[in-house]
Motif scaffolding. Structure first.
Motif: not given
Length: 333
Positions: A7, A30, A103-104, A106-108, A110-111, A113, A166
């Motif tokens: 990130i 992170e 993190r909240r 970036a998470s979707p 990085l996953a 989604q 992204r």
């Protein structure tokens, strides 16, 4: 081609020197890269960061001339692309955005989604407590205009500047055509829709302290309205007449023709009846009402199709393959 991971954070800086260093200190491990973009700040906030910040992740980039928040973010995007960052998060330097939420956001992405994530301060009623009423009313009005101009009907709080994207989408964007000042976030959504990117809202609570905003809402109404009108016409014209002609295109064209035609004809006949004192006939009334009714129904049908057409499948993996092919082709050449 760089294998994306990690990130990066971009922080546009203009008149936020007192909040900038405390903000950087709150950014967790992170994050691997932090780009502070001094947008010709009169407080020389970038220089202060260079002198007082010891965080090795931080790089300061200085604009010679003020280009606006959008220009600063785009500069940060360009520098982040030189790293191995898979996701680029934008934080305002005024302390309104909680770094603990990184993190909240970036998470979707990085996953796999979503392609783009943005904050939503209206997700819960409790989130808007403490928000200035002028911002609350302005965001409510801007939400609908942004939905229409961008094609993202399920999002809210369109001017929220807490975003994550992204790297593949950044590489795909035509940055020279994106608005560089306060219309940046709304205009970026339009460009993301053209790339068929999946956008998600991330619930967040607004934080307001003693920061000063250079935004003058009354002065921005005109430019924002013109920007949304331009993007609406571009999106609808390109999406329904050039890129994809369908039954919805026919409904849009006929509805846009019948509704105003019936309204104008009805208004003229009503005025004629007032002037002459002769009531309009049933046939005349029907001739005015039917185009209005049918036109309204067609426009509502088109609107239903447009809402259902919001991008659902993330495109960054597809774009990564295309960009890898371009890189390989260029290398072979």
């Amino acid at each position: 081609m760089i294998a994306p991971r990690g990130i990066a954070v971009v922080i546009p800086s203009y008149r936020v020197s007192s909040q900038l260093l405390p903000l950087i200190e709150q950014i967790g491990p992170e994050v691997e890269w932090i780009f502070v973009i001094d947008d010709a700040c009169p407080e020389q906030s970038g220089e202060q960061v260079k002198q007082r910040c010891t965080d090795p992740r931080v790089q300061v980039v200085t604009h010679e001339c003020n280009g606006g928040v959008g220009a600063a973010v785009l500069t940060g995007y360009r520098h982040a692309l030189t790293t191995e960052a898979a996701v680029i998060v934008k934080l305002d330097g005024d302390g309104q955005m909680d770094p603990a939420l990184l993190r909240r956001f970036a998470s979707p992405l990085l996953a796999g989604q979503a392609d783009y994530a943005k904050g939503n301060r209206f997700h819960r009623i409790g989130f808007v407590r403490g928000m200035p009423w002028l911002r609350l009313a302005g965001n409510a009005a801007l939400s609908f205009m942004t939905k229409l101009s961008s094609g993202y009907w399920q999002i809210a709080d369109p001017t929220n500047g807490y975003t994550a994207i992204r790297r593949e989408l950044v590489q795909e964007l035509d940055m020279e055509r994106i608005a560089t000042r306060y219309f940046f976030e709304s205009d970026l959504l339009f460009h993301l829709n053209q790339a068929r990117a999946v956008v998600v809202d991330v619930p967040m609570r607004a934080r307001y302290a003693d920061e000063n905003s250079s935004l003058r809402p009354l002065q921005m109404i005109g430019p924002f309205m013109l920007g949304h009108l331009r993007n609406t016409l571009r999106r609808v014209g390109y999406g329904y007449l050039l890129r994809g002609f369908s039954v919805a295109s026919v409904e849009l064209l006929l509805g846009a023709l019948l509704l105003p035609a019936g309204a104008v004809f009805g208004a003229c006949q009503w005025w004629l009846s007032v002037e002459t004192g002769v009531p309009a006939t049933a046939g005349t009334v029907m001739a005015a009402a039917l185009p209005v009714i049918i036109g309204t129904q067609m426009l509502l049908s088109w609107l239903n199709f447009d809402v259902a057409s919001e991008p659902r499948q993330p495109v960054h993996m597809l774009l990564a393959g295309v960009q890898q092919h371009r890189s390989n082709t260029g290398a072979d050449a």
